[in-house]
Design a protein around this motif. Structure first.
Motif, mmCIF file in Angstrom:
data_model
loop_
_atom_site.group_PDB
_atom_site.id
_atom_site.type_symbol
_atom_site.label_atom_id
_atom_site.label_comp_id
_atom_site.label_asym_id
_atom_site.label_seq_id
_atom_site.Cartn_x
_atom_site.Cartn_y
_atom_site.Cartn_z
ATOM 1 N N THR A 130 0.841 -1.200 0.000
ATOM 2 C CA THR A 130 0.000 0.000 0.000
ATOM 3 C C THR A 130 0.876 1.250 0.000
ATOM 4 O O THR A 130 0.646 2.187 -0.776
ATOM 5 C CB THR A 130 -0.919 -0.024 1.242
ATOM 6 N N ALA A 131 1.901 1.247 0.851
ATOM 7 C CA ALA A 131 2.811 2.399 0.911
ATOM 8 C C ALA A 131 3.515 2.574 -0.429
ATOM 9 O O ALA A 131 3.659 3.691 -0.937
ATOM 10 C CB ALA A 131 3.838 2.183 2.025
ATOM 11 N N PHE A 132 3.922 1.463 -1.041
ATOM 12 C CA PHE A 132 4.664 1.528 -2.304
ATOM 13 C C PHE A 132 3.804 2.136 -3.414
ATOM 14 O O PHE A 132 4.241 3.039 -4.133
ATOM 15 C CB PHE A 132 5.123 0.116 -2.692
ATOM 16 N N ILE A 133 2.590 1.648 -3.548
ATOM 17 C CA ILE A 133 1.749 2.145 -4.655
ATOM 18 C C ILE A 133 1.394 3.609 -4.419
ATOM 19 O O ILE A 133 1.417 4.426 -5.350
ATOM 20 C CB ILE A 133 0.472 1.272 -4.813
ATOM 21 N N THR A 134 1.101 3.946 -3.170
ATOM 22 C CA THR A 134 0.766 5.343 -2.865
ATOM 23 C C THR A 134 1.943 6.243 -3.251
ATOM 24 O O THR A 134 1.768 7.279 -3.903
ATOM 25 C CB THR A 134 0.435 5.490 -1.361
ATOM 26 N N SER A 135 3.151 5.831 -2.891
ATOM 27 C CA SER A 135 4.320 6.639 -3.216
ATOM 28 C C SER A 135 4.563 6.676 -4.730
ATOM 29 O O SER A 135 4.793 7.736 -5.309
ATOM 30 C CB SER A 135 5.550 6.069 -2.498
ATOM 31 N N LEU A 136 4.474 5.514 -5.362
ATOM 32 C CA LEU A 136 4.733 5.448 -6.812
ATOM 33 C C LEU A 136 3.810 6.397 -7.582
ATOM 34 O O LEU A 136 4.250 7.156 -8.453
ATOM 35 C CB LEU A 136 4.527 4.020 -7.299
ATOM 36 N N VAL A 137 2.530 6.357 -7.219
ATOM 37 C CA VAL A 137 1.567 7.218 -7.925
ATOM 38 C C VAL A 137 1.874 8.683 -7.637
ATOM 39 O O VAL A 137 1.844 9.526 -8.532
ATOM 40 C CB VAL A 137 0.118 6.852 -7.505
ATOM 41 N N HIS A 138 2.230 8.960 -6.391
ATOM 42 C CA HIS A 138 2.544 10.344 -6.036
ATOM 43 C C HIS A 138 3.777 10.836 -6.801
ATOM 44 O O HIS A 138 3.776 11.948 -7.339
ATOM 45 C CB HIS A 138 2.775 10.455 -4.531
ATOM 46 N N GLN A 139 4.816 10.008 -6.863
ATOM 47 C CA GLN A 139 6.041 10.433 -7.571
ATOM 48 C C GLN A 139 5.726 10.697 -9.044
ATOM 49 O O GLN A 139 6.231 11.660 -9.625
ATOM 50 C CB GLN A 139 7.153 9.366 -7.476
ATOM 51 N N LEU A 140 4.870 9.859 -9.630
ATOM 52 C CA LEU A 140 4.593 10.017 -11.066
ATOM 53 C C LEU A 140 3.634 11.165 -11.372
ATOM 54 O O LEU A 140 3.624 11.681 -12.486
ATOM 55 C CB LEU A 140 4.007 8.714 -11.636
#
Ligand SMILES: Nc1nc2c(ncn2[C@@H]2O[C@H](COP(=O)(O)OP(=O)(O)O)[C@@H](O)[C@H]2O)c(=O)[nH]1
Ligand SMILES: [Mg+2]
Length: 461
Positions: free
Chosen positions: A36-46
């Motif tokens: 969950t943390a990974f996807i949230t961060s990935l989407v935010h970075q992109l």
């Protein structure tokens, strides 16, 4: 979405796929690994963090060709949507919290715009677009794959071998006594239900115990849409009960067969035949904290997961599901729990847990890589003076009491330590709360840019 919209959506996806403008990224890992943390961060970075300072190793950003990412406005109605905005709101509170944990699978789609760097497109088009679907699914479901290679009897033997391990034995004792006292001629609904309930409770107890990773069948713990289905009445009888060829044994073997045919196989067909790229998140540090048996079990679970990505010419996966995953990233998550000079050891530890040379082999079509990352960095790295010497340390907020801590969490072993090391040394890597963010600030991370470059770099040229 009306049926017409849906049709248009599908045909657009088809066009994008045909033009190689569509990537489907699977994100998996055992419960608590950091999906969950990974996807949230990935989407935010992109979508919001695309500055060269924030993502220095993501080439398309570094070269000034990235024009931005947007969440797709539409998504097929039948697919659960990953709650990105909801998760982000937890991190943006005055006292930030980790986003709540989720069960089951979900998906989110992004449109990434960039200027092509080379070829005809760079001259003819003002911009190119890559559609990215991110799929979140529990690693527990990946651990069901080995069931396809075991029959019911072998599964019972495998399970009870596992339950004899030191960190599981005491918990399993009560269930073992229940089975020993069970009438094997009774196949009534009531008996099946009460035994399943007892086994499910045991799995829940296991999963609440640090360092138990191999809990099968995965759907008994994370049923998703299958809650209450009869084939989930599944449990391993004691190996000595199997020789008796009983009515109950036969019934359970039938359920086991149905589970393989109607749950495990369709899951792989649905997910694996469509994924292009895969991230497997691994929380190595928590396993070390939990001791020798836990670390050994993590290694066993990872090797089983690894088999899911071996789909060379003769593999069962290839015959059954025709997967096309071309890149797999094994990421040691939560690297912010250790000081930066330990990251290399953490990556080596992950490779040693996988017991795999992570290079392309003839039977492994996917390109595989391992790295240490923090999707959401919750510490600052620095130094303290100790007896005139500079010592690395991290500063963060202790999850246990909300207080600021400043510590050297210890060395990370670069290989799996043997039992003697565990008996002398208790690993105690910390657990941290997210750092407060200034509104609109980028989510701090470690190596999410490397991650993006490995997973998407070649699609954004
Ligand atoms: N320090 C730190 N903790 C993390 C990170 N990612 C996850 N965590 C911790 O691990 C917990 C589980 O993460 P989550 O993303 O919910 O795992 P999931 O079950 O795989 O989806 C979180 O509540 C955090 O405590 C990270 O990048 N850094
Ligand atoms: Mg989750």
């Amino acid at each position: 979405m009306t049926w017409l919209d849906q049709l248009q959506h599908q045909s657009r996806q088809f066009r994008h796929r045909a033009l190689d403008r569509h990537v489907r990224l699977g994100v998996t890992g055992l419960s608590g690994a950091g999906k969950t943390a990974f996807i949230t961060s990935l989407v935010h970075q992109l979508t919001q963090g695309d500055s060269p300072q924030n993502l220095p190793f993501f080439a398309v950003v570094q070269q000034g060709r990235y024009l931005g990412g947007q969440l797709a406005a539409e998504q097929a109605l039948t697919i659960p949507r990953f709650p990105y905005e909801h998760n982000l709101s937890f991190l943006q509170q005055a006292t930030p919290q980790w986003p709540p944990s989720t069960t089951g699978w979900s998906q989110l789609s992004l449109a990434l715009r960039y200027k092509a760097g080379q070829g005809l497109r760079s001259h003819l088009q003002s911009h190119s677009e890559l559609e990215l679907d991110i799929v979140d699914y529990p690693g527990e479901w990946l651990l069901d794959l080995p069931l396809l290679q075991l029959d019911y009897q072998q599964w019972c033997e495998f399970s009870w071998q596992l339950f004899a391990k030191p960190h599981r034995q005491a918990l399993a004792a009560a269930f073992s006594s229940v089975l020993a006292a069970t009438d094997l001629t009774d196949t009534s609904e009531q008996q099946l239900q009460s035994l399943t309930e007892a086994y499910k409770n045991l799995l829940l107890q296991f999963s609440a115990t640090a360092g138990t990773f191999l809990n099968q069948p995965g759907r008994l713990l994370v049923p998703g849409e299958l809650a209450g289905a009869p084939m989930l009445q599944l449990l391993p009888l004691l190996p000595e009960q199997l020789s008796q060829n009983s009515a109950l044994g036969k019934k359970l073997a039938n359920h086991y067969q149905s589970y393989r045919d109607y749950v495990v196989k369709p899951f792989y067909k649905q997910h694996f035949s469509q994924l292009d790229r895969q991230v497997v998140l691994v929380d190595c540090l928590s396993a070390l904290n939990a001791g020798a048996a836990a670390t050994a079990e993590l290694s066993q679970a990872l090797q089983l997961i690894m088999k899911s990505f071996h789909y060379g010419p003769s593999s069962m996966l290839r015959r059954l599901f025709k997967p096309k995953i071309s890149k797999v990233l094994f990421a040691a998550s939560k690297a912010d729990h250790v000081t930066p000079e330990q990251h290399q050891a953490l990556t080596l530890l992950l490779q040693s847990l996988l017991r795999q040379p992570l290079k392309q082999t003839t039977y492994q079509l996917a390109k595989v890589e391992a790295m240490a990352i923090a999707a959401l960095r919750a510490s600052h790295a620095g130094y303290v003076e100790l007896q005139g010497q500079k010592q690395p340390c991290i500063t963060g907020i202790d999850s246990a009491n909300g207080k600021k801590i400043n510590l050297f969490p210890g060395d990370v072993p670069a290989t799996v330590p043997d039992a003697a090391v565990f008996s002398k040394h208790q690993f105690s890597f910390p657990s941290l709360q997210p750092l407060p963010l200034a509104m609109q600030a980028n989510l701090p991370h470690i190596r999410m840019d490397h991650t993006l470059q490995f997973l998407l770099g070649d699609k954004l040229i």
